[in-house]
Design a protein around this motif. Structure first.
Motif, PDB file in Angstrom:
ATOM      1  N   ALA A  39       0.953  -1.232  -0.061  1.00  0.00           N
ATOM      2  CA  ALA A  39       0.032   0.086   0.007  1.00  0.00           C
ATOM      3  C   ALA A  39       0.632   1.059  -0.018  1.00  0.00           C
ATOM      4  O   ALA A  39       0.558   2.237  -0.648  1.00  0.00           O
ATOM      5  N   LYS A  40       2.022   1.252   0.899  1.00  0.00           N
ATOM      6  CA  LYS A  40       2.731   2.409   0.711  1.00  0.00           C
ATOM      7  C   LYS A  40       3.587   2.783  -0.441  1.00  0.00           C
ATOM      8  O   LYS A  40       3.527   3.960  -0.968  1.00  0.00           O
ATOM      9  N   ALA A  41       4.011   1.453  -0.996  1.00  0.00           N
ATOM     10  CA  ALA A  41       4.712   1.585  -2.367  1.00  0.00           C
ATOM     11  C   ALA A  41       4.004   2.055  -3.529  1.00  0.00           C
ATOM     12  O   ALA A  41       4.251   2.766  -4.529  1.00  0.00           O
ATOM     13  N   THR A  42       2.898   1.523  -3.587  1.00  0.00           N
ATOM     14  CA  THR A  42       1.834   2.000  -4.595  1.00  0.00           C
ATOM     15  C   THR A  42       1.069   3.245  -4.545  1.00  0.00           C
ATOM     16  O   THR A  42       0.403   3.717  -5.515  1.00  0.00           O
ATOM     17  N   GLY A  43       0.585   3.429  -3.099  1.00  0.00           N
ATOM     18  CA  GLY A  43      -0.472   4.689  -3.076  1.00  0.00           C
ATOM     19  C   GLY A  43      -1.907   3.976  -2.961  1.00  0.00           C
ATOM     20  O   GLY A  43      -2.545   4.844  -2.920  1.00  0.00           O
ATOM     21  N   PHE A  44      -1.989   2.792  -3.056  1.00  0.00           N
ATOM     22  CA  PHE A  44      -3.269   2.247  -3.138  1.00  0.00           C
ATOM     23  C   PHE A  44      -3.812   2.204  -1.494  1.00  0.00           C
ATOM     24  O   PHE A  44      -2.951   1.775  -0.788  1.00  0.00           O
ATOM     25  N   PRO A  45      -5.281   2.342  -1.453  1.00  0.00           N
ATOM     26  CA  PRO A  45      -5.704   2.354   0.010  1.00  0.00           C
ATOM     27  C   PRO A  45      -5.780   0.725   0.082  1.00  0.00           C
ATOM     28  O   PRO A  45      -5.721  -0.272  -0.442  1.00  0.00           O
ATOM     29  N   ARG A  46      -5.542   0.575   1.541  1.00  0.00           N
ATOM     30  CA  ARG A  46      -5.147  -0.925   1.917  1.00  0.00           C
ATOM     31  C   ARG A  46      -6.473  -1.734   1.732  1.00  0.00           C
ATOM     32  O   ARG A  46      -6.176  -2.973   1.110  1.00  0.00           O
TER      33      ARG A  46
END
Length: 266
Positions: A39-46
């Motif tokens: 999630a941190k690397a992609t910026g997608f919500p968990r």
């Protein structure tokens, strides 16, 4: 209100891109990744990452490592990749030259192609030694710490190589691993001058590799070959034992590609 086919297509493409981004992230990771890291690397919500990982796991494209809640590539991807590589025109063009190189050096041979910020092994021929290398076909390795990676970078136009090097994350794998783009640049200058690269225990302790690029018909690097030996049994005359057979193999494959450029796209 009805959704047009073009809108559906765009939505589907966006979703597919998210799946591919997660797969690529896991593939490029040096170790299995958890939901928080993805999630941190992609910026997608968990919640989005949870859904993507669950879907990929259901299709055996990702597998959980034990009960760690961390994931790595699954067997279905390996199966698909193996089928692709087995039919690869580039791999087929290299087959005989790689076998001749393995027989001449009596060492393990790796054949790799560029993939983003990494190189991927599409062929590996083991030596007859009782001590075997842990690498395998499909392994993704760093550009900055391997002989194949440095050979490929050195074959690129300097501006392209510099741009790519600026995007790399230089993680120390051993005490010998280069720590930044400046140190890597110094090595690449030497590689360009002599025509071959080394991995002097930079990727794995106790293993020394010699590498060189395979050039396509337009003179650009399309792949790289390495000869990997255990440090304790490395022969003294490296030119005769490793470099000359290595460069001969690269020239043989380049000649095959020049005679049949379609093999690059097969």
């Amino acid at each position: 209100m009805a959704t047009s086919s073009s809108e559906s297509s765009v939505a589907g493409t966006a979703a597919f891109s998210k799946f591919m981004r997660v797969l690529q992230l896991v593939a490029d990771g040096s170790e299995p990744l958890g939901i928080a890291e993805i999630a941190k690397a992609t910026g997608f919500p968990r919640p989005t990452v949870h859904r993507i990982v669950a879907a990929l796991q259901a299709e055996r494209m990702l597998v959980e490592v034990g009960s760690t809640r961390c994931w790595t590539l699954g067997p279905r991807l390996v199966q698909l990749a193996s089928r692709s590589w087995s039919r690869s025109g580039l791999r087929m063009a290299a087959t005989q030259a790689l076998r001749d190189l393995r027989d001449a050096t009596q060492e393990t041979i790796h054949f790799a192609v560029p993939s983003g910020h990494s190189m991927v092994y599409i062929e590996k021929l083991e030596s007859d030694s009782a001590v075997q290398m842990s690498s395998r076909i499909g392994t993704s390795v760093n550009l900055y710490s391997t002989a194949v990676g440095k050979a490929y970078l050195a074959g690129l136009p300097p501006s392209d190589a510099s741009a790519l090097m600026a995007e790399l994350v230089y993680a120390p794998l051993t005490a010998q691993t280069v720590g930044d783009a400046q140190a890597l640049q110094q090595q690449l200058d030497e590689v360009r001058q002599r025509g071959w690269s080394t991995d002097a225990q930079e990727n794995e302790e106790g293993i020394y590799c010699f590498g060189a690029a395979v050039l396509g018909p337009d003179g650009s690097p399309v792949a790289a070959i390495s000869v990997s030996t255990l440090l304790f049994r490395q022969r003294e005359d490296v030119q005769a034992a490793y470099i000359q057979p290595l460069l001969r193999a690269c020239r043989a494959i380049a000649l095959q590609l020049a005679q049949n450029p379609n093999q690059l796209h097969g």
